[in-house]
Design a protein around this motif. Structure first.
Motif, PDB file in Angstrom:
ATOM      1  N   ASN A  61       0.810  -1.212   0.000  1.00  0.00           N
ATOM      2  CA  ASN A  61       0.000   0.000   0.000  1.00  0.00           C
ATOM      3  C   ASN A  61       0.845   1.264   0.000  1.00  0.00           C
ATOM      4  N   VAL A  62       2.097   1.174   0.377  1.00  0.00           N
ATOM      5  CA  VAL A  62       2.986   2.336   0.416  1.00  0.00           C
ATOM      6  C   VAL A  62       3.828   2.316  -0.855  1.00  0.00           C
ATOM      7  N   SER A  63       3.846   3.431  -1.588  1.00  0.00           N
ATOM      8  CA  SER A  63       4.407   3.425  -2.938  1.00  0.00           C
ATOM      9  C   SER A  63       5.915   3.618  -2.997  1.00  0.00           C
ATOM     10  N   TRP A  64       6.549   4.074  -1.893  1.00  0.00           N
ATOM     11  CA  TRP A  64       7.976   4.389  -1.959  1.00  0.00           C
ATOM     12  C   TRP A  64       8.819   3.361  -1.223  1.00  0.00           C
ATOM     13  N   ARG A  65      10.095   3.279  -1.612  1.00  0.00           N
ATOM     14  CA  ARG A  65      11.076   2.428  -0.929  1.00  0.00           C
ATOM     15  C   ARG A  65      12.117   3.269  -0.208  1.00  0.00           C
ATOM     16  N   ILE A  66      12.598   4.311  -0.881  1.00  0.00           N
ATOM     17  CA  ILE A  66      13.643   5.169  -0.321  1.00  0.00           C
ATOM     18  C   ILE A  66      13.270   6.628  -0.578  1.00  0.00           C
ATOM     19  N   LEU A  67      13.436   7.456   0.445  1.00  0.00           N
ATOM     20  CA  LEU A  67      13.206   8.893   0.326  1.00  0.00           C
ATOM     21  C   LEU A  67      14.430   9.632   0.839  1.00  0.00           C
ATOM     22  N   SER A  68      14.818  10.683   0.138  1.00  0.00           N
ATOM     23  CA  SER A  68      15.905  11.550   0.599  1.00  0.00           C
ATOM     24  C   SER A  68      15.373  12.979   0.673  1.00  0.00           C
ATOM     25  N   PHE A  69      15.576  13.610   1.838  1.00  0.00           N
ATOM     26  CA  PHE A  69      15.123  14.978   2.064  1.00  0.00           C
ATOM     27  C   PHE A  69      16.329  15.870   2.345  1.00  0.00           C
ATOM     28  N   LYS A  70      16.153  17.154   2.093  1.00  0.00           N
ATOM     29  CA  LYS A  70      17.203  18.106   2.425  1.00  0.00           C
ATOM     30  C   LYS A  70      16.570  19.430   2.839  1.00  0.00           C
ATOM     31  N   ALA A  71      17.343  20.199   3.614  1.00  0.00           N
ATOM     32  CA  ALA A  71      16.914  21.530   4.016  1.00  0.00           C
ATOM     33  C   ALA A  71      18.140  22.409   4.117  1.00  0.00           C
ATOM     34  N   ASN A  72      18.073  23.576   3.495  1.00  0.00           N
ATOM     35  CA  ASN A  72      19.147  24.560   3.569  1.00  0.00           C
ATOM     36  C   ASN A  72      18.614  25.831   4.221  1.00  0.00           C
ATOM     37  N   SER A  73      19.385  26.369   5.139  1.00  0.00           N
ATOM     38  CA  SER A  73      19.000  27.618   5.781  1.00  0.00           C
ATOM     39  C   SER A  73      20.260  28.434   6.044  1.00  0.00           C
ATOM     40  N   ALA A 112      -6.482   2.521  27.077  1.00  0.00           N
ATOM     41  CA  ALA A 112      -6.302   3.864  26.522  1.00  0.00           C
ATOM     42  C   ALA A 112      -5.326   3.862  25.357  1.00  0.00           C
ATOM     43  N   CYS A 113      -4.362   2.946  25.381  1.00  0.00           N
ATOM     44  CA  CYS A 113      -3.371   2.849  24.299  1.00  0.00           C
ATOM     45  C   CYS A 113      -3.240   1.394  23.860  1.00  0.00           C
ATOM     46  N   PRO A 114      -4.253   0.846  23.172  1.00  0.00           N
ATOM     47  CA  PRO A 114      -4.156  -0.549  22.736  1.00  0.00           C
ATOM     48  C   PRO A 114      -3.069  -0.766  21.702  1.00  0.00           C
ATOM     49  N   VAL A 115      -2.706   0.291  20.969  1.00  0.00           N
ATOM     50  CA  VAL A 115      -1.635   0.232  19.977  1.00  0.00           C
ATOM     51  C   VAL A 115      -0.669   1.371  20.240  1.00  0.00           C
ATOM     52  N   ILE A 116       0.638   1.051  20.348  1.00  0.00           N
ATOM     53  CA  ILE A 116       1.652   2.074  20.605  1.00  0.00           C
ATOM     54  C   ILE A 116       2.653   2.079  19.455  1.00  0.00           C
ATOM     55  N   LEU A 117       2.877   3.257  18.895  1.00  0.00           N
ATOM     56  CA  LEU A 117       3.813   3.447  17.803  1.00  0.00           C
ATOM     57  C   LEU A 117       5.108   4.036  18.330  1.00  0.00           C
ATOM     58  N   GLU A 118       6.109   4.109  17.453  1.00  0.00           N
ATOM     59  CA  GLU A 118       7.290   4.924  17.709  1.00  0.00           C
ATOM     60  C   GLU A 118       7.330   5.978  16.594  1.00  0.00           C
ATOM     61  N   PRO A 119       8.109   7.064  16.736  1.00  0.00           N
ATOM     62  CA  PRO A 119       7.976   8.197  15.826  1.00  0.00           C
ATOM     63  C   PRO A 119       8.084   7.886  14.335  1.00  0.00           C
ATOM     64  N   ASN A 120       9.011   7.008  13.923  1.00  0.00           N
ATOM     65  CA  ASN A 120       9.146   6.736  12.494  1.00  0.00           C
ATOM     66  C   ASN A 120       7.891   6.112  11.896  1.00  0.00           C
ATOM     67  N   GLY A 121       7.117   5.428  12.729  1.00  0.00           N
ATOM     68  CA  GLY A 121       5.876   4.834  12.249  1.00  0.00           C
ATOM     69  C   GLY A 121       4.880   5.857  11.747  1.00  0.00           C
ATOM     70  N   LEU A 122       5.022   7.112  12.190  1.00  0.00           N
ATOM     71  CA  LEU A 122       4.118   8.162  11.735  1.00  0.00           C
ATOM     72  C   LEU A 122       4.301   8.456  10.248  1.00  0.00           C
ATOM     73  N   LEU A 123       5.519   8.312   9.738  1.00  0.00           N
ATOM     74  CA  LEU A 123       5.752   8.524   8.312  1.00  0.00           C
ATOM     75  C   LEU A 123       5.105   7.419   7.494  1.00  0.00           C
ATOM     76  N   TYR A 124       5.180   6.196   7.993  1.00  0.00           N
ATOM     77  CA  TYR A 124       4.508   5.071   7.341  1.00  0.00           C
ATOM     78  C   TYR A 124       2.998   5.279   7.357  1.00  0.00           C
ATOM     79  N   LEU A 125       2.464   5.711   8.510  1.00  0.00           N
ATOM     80  CA  LEU A 125       1.035   5.966   8.634  1.00  0.00           C
ATOM     81  C   LEU A 125       0.581   7.031   7.644  1.00  0.00           C
ATOM     82  N   ALA A 126       1.335   8.128   7.557  1.00  0.00           N
ATOM     83  CA  ALA A 126       0.973   9.204   6.638  1.00  0.00           C
ATOM     84  C   ALA A 126       0.959   8.717   5.197  1.00  0.00           C
ATOM     85  N   SER A 127       1.854   7.789   4.866  1.00  0.00           N
ATOM     86  CA  SER A 127       1.962   7.289   3.496  1.00  0.00           C
ATOM     87  C   SER A 127       0.864   6.297   3.148  1.00  0.00           C
ATOM     88  N   ALA A 128       0.182   5.762   4.155  1.00  0.00           N
ATOM     89  CA  ALA A 128      -0.823   4.734   3.924  1.00  0.00           C
ATOM     90  C   ALA A 128      -2.252   5.248   4.040  1.00  0.00           C
TER      91      ALA A 128
END
Length: 320
Positions: free
Chosen positions: A36-48, A179-195
């Motif tokens: 269900n998730v279309s990507w395998r590898i992502l590269s991001f950058k930020a310049n300031s 109250a928390c039947p399912v617990i994620l860790e932060p990187n899982g939020l990127l997977y969730l957003a992609s799905a």
């Protein structure tokens, strides 16, 4: 693409009603298959004006029987195990080059179940001014952590499993299981957003996420369309294509709330080097995250934009 996106999610158990941490709202469970998730590898950058940020994200899948050998043993605790035949891993490598100060590198690898994104383990390795490795093993009633550091200059040249300064810690959950039947860790939020299926998903929704020492209720608001200019290299098995155009995106806003007792100082939530609240902008058509915006401790407000995206072949459920 629309038909494929429509099968992404009805989503999984959502732990909280919006206004209460004592009640849980359940949504129909969904099969969160890696295809269900279309990507395998992502590269991001930020310049300031304060320096440069670079973040690489790799998504892989592994048989549960093989991955179990990699997970940390948690003595005297009932460690969570894979719920199916496979588990998902996200590896994030981030580097920060500030104009003032030293270069910092942080590599994080996370393992979780694809069906509901429930976390199994998170390992963080930091290099630079500080050098340490922290392994977080998710267990039935909390999180077991092992921190390793080199004791001298000689050990700095060795691998983390050879470092002899070892410290154990345990962080019990501060809320009821209901109250928390399912617990994620932060990187899982990127997977969730992609799905997410943006067409049918109702917002806001809440998820429980363990950060470094504490649980957080992360409220996700979304559904607002926003046009953005993108400029990134899209890689497939056959071609490399420069994507330079204005696209329609869906803005997902993430607002963490620490679930700590009144007498405990809350920690600051972190995601891809950003602190506190952050936004993820998703390509409305492809479901690829094209920008992550928020506040960085070293760079202030930052827009981390997509630079390269490696796309999985159509119909491929593997991320290898």
């Amino acid at each position: 693409m629309g038909g494929t996106r429509g099968r992404y999610l009805l989503l999984f158990l959502i732990p909280f009603l919006l206004q209460s941490t004592s009640q849980a709202q359940s949504f129909p469970a969904a099969n969160m298959e890696l295809g269900n998730v279309s990507w395998r590898i992502l590269s991001f950058k930020a310049n300031s004006s304060f320096g440069k940020l670079k973040t690489d994200v790799q998504l892989t899948i592994a048989p549960a029987r093989e991955a179990a050998e990699l997970l940390t043993v948690a003595p005297q605790h009932e460690a969570l195990q894979a719920s199916g035949s496979n588990i998902v891993s996200i590896r994030v490598r981030s580097s920060a080059d500030p104009l003032l100060g030293s270069r910092e590198e942080l590599e994080t690898r996370s393992w979780f179940n694809p069906e509901d994104i429930s976390a199994l383990e998170r390992v963080r390795l930091r290099r630079g001014k500080q050098l340490w490795q922290k392994s977080y093993r998710f267990v039935k009633n909390g999180v077991y952590r092992v921190r390793k550091k080199p004791v001298d200059e000689h050990e700095q040249g060795l691998t983390p499993d050879q470092w002899t300064s070892v410290q154990e810690a345990f962080y019990p959950h501060t809320v009821k299981d209901s109250a928390c039947p399912v617990i994620l860790e932060p990187n899982g939020l990127l997977y969730l957003a992609s799905a997410l299926d943006f067409g049918s998903q109702q917002f806001p929704l809440d998820v429980c996420v363990f950060n470094k020492k504490q649980l957080h209720r992360v409220e996700i608001s979304g559904g607002l369309a926003q046009a953005l200019e993108v400029d990134y290299l899209e890689k497939t098995q056959k071609t490399d294509t420069r994507i330079q155009k204005r696209i329609e995106t869906i803005k997902l806003s993430f607002e963490p709330h620490p679930l700590t007792p009144p007498d405990v100082e809350p920690e600051t939530f972190s995601f891809l080097g950003l602190k506190g609240n952050f936004d993820i902008f998703m390509d409305k058509t492809s479901g690829i995250p094209v920008r992550v915006s928020g506040a960085s401790a070293s760079f202030g407000e930052a827009d981390i934009v997509l630079d390269t995206a490696e796309i999985k072949p159509r119909g491929d459920s593997s991320a290898e």
